[in-house]
Design an enzyme around this catalytic site. Structure first.
Site, PDB file in Angstrom:
ATOM      1  N   THR A 107       0.837  -1.198   0.000  1.00 28.68           N
ATOM      2  CA  THR A 107       0.000   0.000   0.000  1.00 28.68           C
ATOM      3  C   THR A 107       0.872   1.248   0.000  1.00 28.68           C
ATOM      4  O   THR A 107       0.649   2.195  -0.765  1.00 28.68           O
ATOM      5  CB  THR A 107      -0.919   0.015   1.226  1.00 28.68           C
ATOM      6  OG1 THR A 107      -1.685  -1.186   1.259  1.00 28.68           O
ATOM      7  CG2 THR A 107      -1.854   1.209   1.179  1.00 28.68           C
ATOM      8  N   THR A 108       1.895   1.254   0.861  1.00 31.16           N
ATOM      9  CA  THR A 108       2.799   2.395   0.942  1.00 31.16           C
ATOM     10  C   THR A 108       3.556   2.590  -0.359  1.00 31.16           C
ATOM     11  O   THR A 108       3.776   3.728  -0.800  1.00 31.16           O
ATOM     12  CB  THR A 108       3.787   2.198   2.106  1.00 31.16           C
ATOM     13  OG1 THR A 108       3.043   1.995   3.318  1.00 31.16           O
ATOM     14  CG2 THR A 108       4.696   3.398   2.264  1.00 31.16           C
ATOM     15  N   TYR A 194      -1.883 -10.447   5.415  1.00 30.07           N
ATOM     16  CA  TYR A 194      -2.034  -9.048   5.828  1.00 30.07           C
ATOM     17  C   TYR A 194      -3.499  -8.777   6.141  1.00 30.07           C
ATOM     18  O   TYR A 194      -4.351  -8.863   5.266  1.00 30.07           O
ATOM     19  CB  TYR A 194      -1.531  -8.159   4.688  1.00 30.07           C
ATOM     20  CG  TYR A 194      -1.625  -6.662   4.895  1.00 30.07           C
ATOM     21  CD1 TYR A 194      -1.771  -6.088   6.153  1.00 30.07           C
ATOM     22  CD2 TYR A 194      -1.529  -5.806   3.798  1.00 30.07           C
ATOM     23  CE1 TYR A 194      -1.842  -4.719   6.321  1.00 30.07           C
ATOM     24  CE2 TYR A 194      -1.588  -4.434   3.944  1.00 30.07           C
ATOM     25  CZ  TYR A 194      -1.744  -3.893   5.205  1.00 30.07           C
ATOM     26  OH  TYR A 194      -1.805  -2.536   5.353  1.00 30.07           O
TER      27      TYR A 194
END
Length: 365
Positions: A107-108, A194
């Site tokens: 995501t980052t 996750y």
């Protein structure tokens, strides 16, 4: 593989020792219609990627001991392509400050804004350049099991050490569907599951995780629900990484987490290393809270992208739909850096306040 011993394609023999088809059979007519000659049938030596193959990758045991894993930022050139020079500099900063692993294209790292070709290229580039110094964990998850399988095969093929997999989002599925999805992925190699319901819209509940824990390829879980959830898992011997920078100190030293998968370590890898390796340190944890709160006031990675640009370590380029933080927040960041000390942040340039016109927003990439 035993077939390879019988049919050496590089043999010095005059010809392959293969049974030749009958000449009379080749030209035999049937119902008055001509049939083309049949080629000699060579045993199928192609071995597609399967879970039982021996592959050149790390073991689960090498993943479960990682304490500081950085969800690495992906920087861009003004036309929206990857800035690999800046990316390599970011990777060097992580390695010299003690990060043990990186999540590539998470995501980052804006994996959701990448094509799969870009995604796999970046994983392969990271492995080739840095795989001997740091564990490379590729985010190859998808809400489509088919896509997740294909991306994970490619990720392991280019050498990633482990995969990160989110649960199917938006469309979601049943609990049995979650188990079936993850079991398919787990067959391929070391995997971190996750759980971040705030992004997927669906929690991965403990019964699902306990079922998946029976698979030898489950390295552990990146858990974002709460430290109480982490404690529930670690009490039963599961390996858990905190997915929340603001909770990771307590997760590590009070709730049994192995470590953290961190966003803040993009900016302050040395301090995050101290937080994960140096023992219980509530004073340092409290000192970092203003930065962490600032980072996540808007959805990640908006704050991180803005901060790295103001530190001068990446170009101020955003792939839409992300846009920089407003001027008031950019001013706040300068004060935070000065309070923590510029020497604790990545890069060497003085922190600066960028104007709105300094940023480039790319809509086609």
């Amino acid at each position: 593989m035993a077939l390879l011993g019988n049919y050496s394609l590089c043999s010095s023999d005059a010809a392959l020792q293969l049974p030749l088809p009958s000449i009379t059979k080749i030209h035999k007519r049937k119902n008055g219609r001509w049939r083309s000659p049949e080629a000699a049938i060579i045993p199928n030596l192609h071995l597609p990627m399967r879970s039982l193959e021996v592959k050149n990758r790390t073991s689960v045991d090498d993943i479960i001991k990682l304490r500081l894993i950085t969800a690495i930022k992906t920087p861009y050139l003004p036309d929206g392509r990857f800035d690999l020079v800046a990316y390599d500099d970011l990777m060097h900063m992580q390695i010299i400050n003690g990060a043990e692993g990186v999540i590539v294209g998470g995501t980052t790292g804006e994996g959701h804004l990448m094509s799969w070709d870009e995604h796999i290229m970046l994983i392969g580039h990271t492995v080739n350049c840095f795989g001997g110094s740091i564990k490379v964990i590729g985010n190859t998850g998808s809400n489509s099991t088919r896509e997740a399988i294909h991306a994970t095969e490619q990720g392991f093929a280019v050498g990633m050490h482990a995969a990160l997999h989110i649960n199917p989002y938006y469309g979601k599925t049943s609990l049995q569907g979650l188990i079936s999805h993850f079991e398919t992925i787990l067959s391929m190699g070391p995997t971190i599951v996750y759980n971040v319901p705030s992004r997927t819209g669906q929690d991965i509940p403990p019964p699902v995780i306990h079922t998946l824990a029976q698979n030898v390829n489950l390295a552990g879980v990146k858990e974002c629900v709460s430290n109480d959830r982490i404690k529930e898992y670690t009490d039963k011997g599961l390996v858990i990484w905190s997915g929340n920078d603001d909770e990771c100190h307590d997760a590590r030293w009070g709730f049994g987490a192995t470590g953290v998968i961190s966003v803040a370590s993009n900016l302050i890898p040395g301090l995050m290393h101290e937080l994960m390796f140096g023992g219980k340190n509530p004073k340092l944890n409290s000192k970092l809270m203003p930065l962490i709160e600032w980072l996540f006031r808007e959805p990640n990675p908006i704050g991180l992208n803005t901060a790295l640009a103001q530190l001068g370590v990446v170009r101020p380029v955003f792939r839409l739909p992300y846009v920089p933080l407003p001027l008031a927040r950019r001013l706040e960041f300068v004060n935070i850096v000065n309070n923590l000390g510029r020497e604790n942040f990545v890069g060497e340039r003085d922190v600066q306040v960028l104007d709105d016109d300094d940023f480039i927003l790319v809509d086609r990439y």
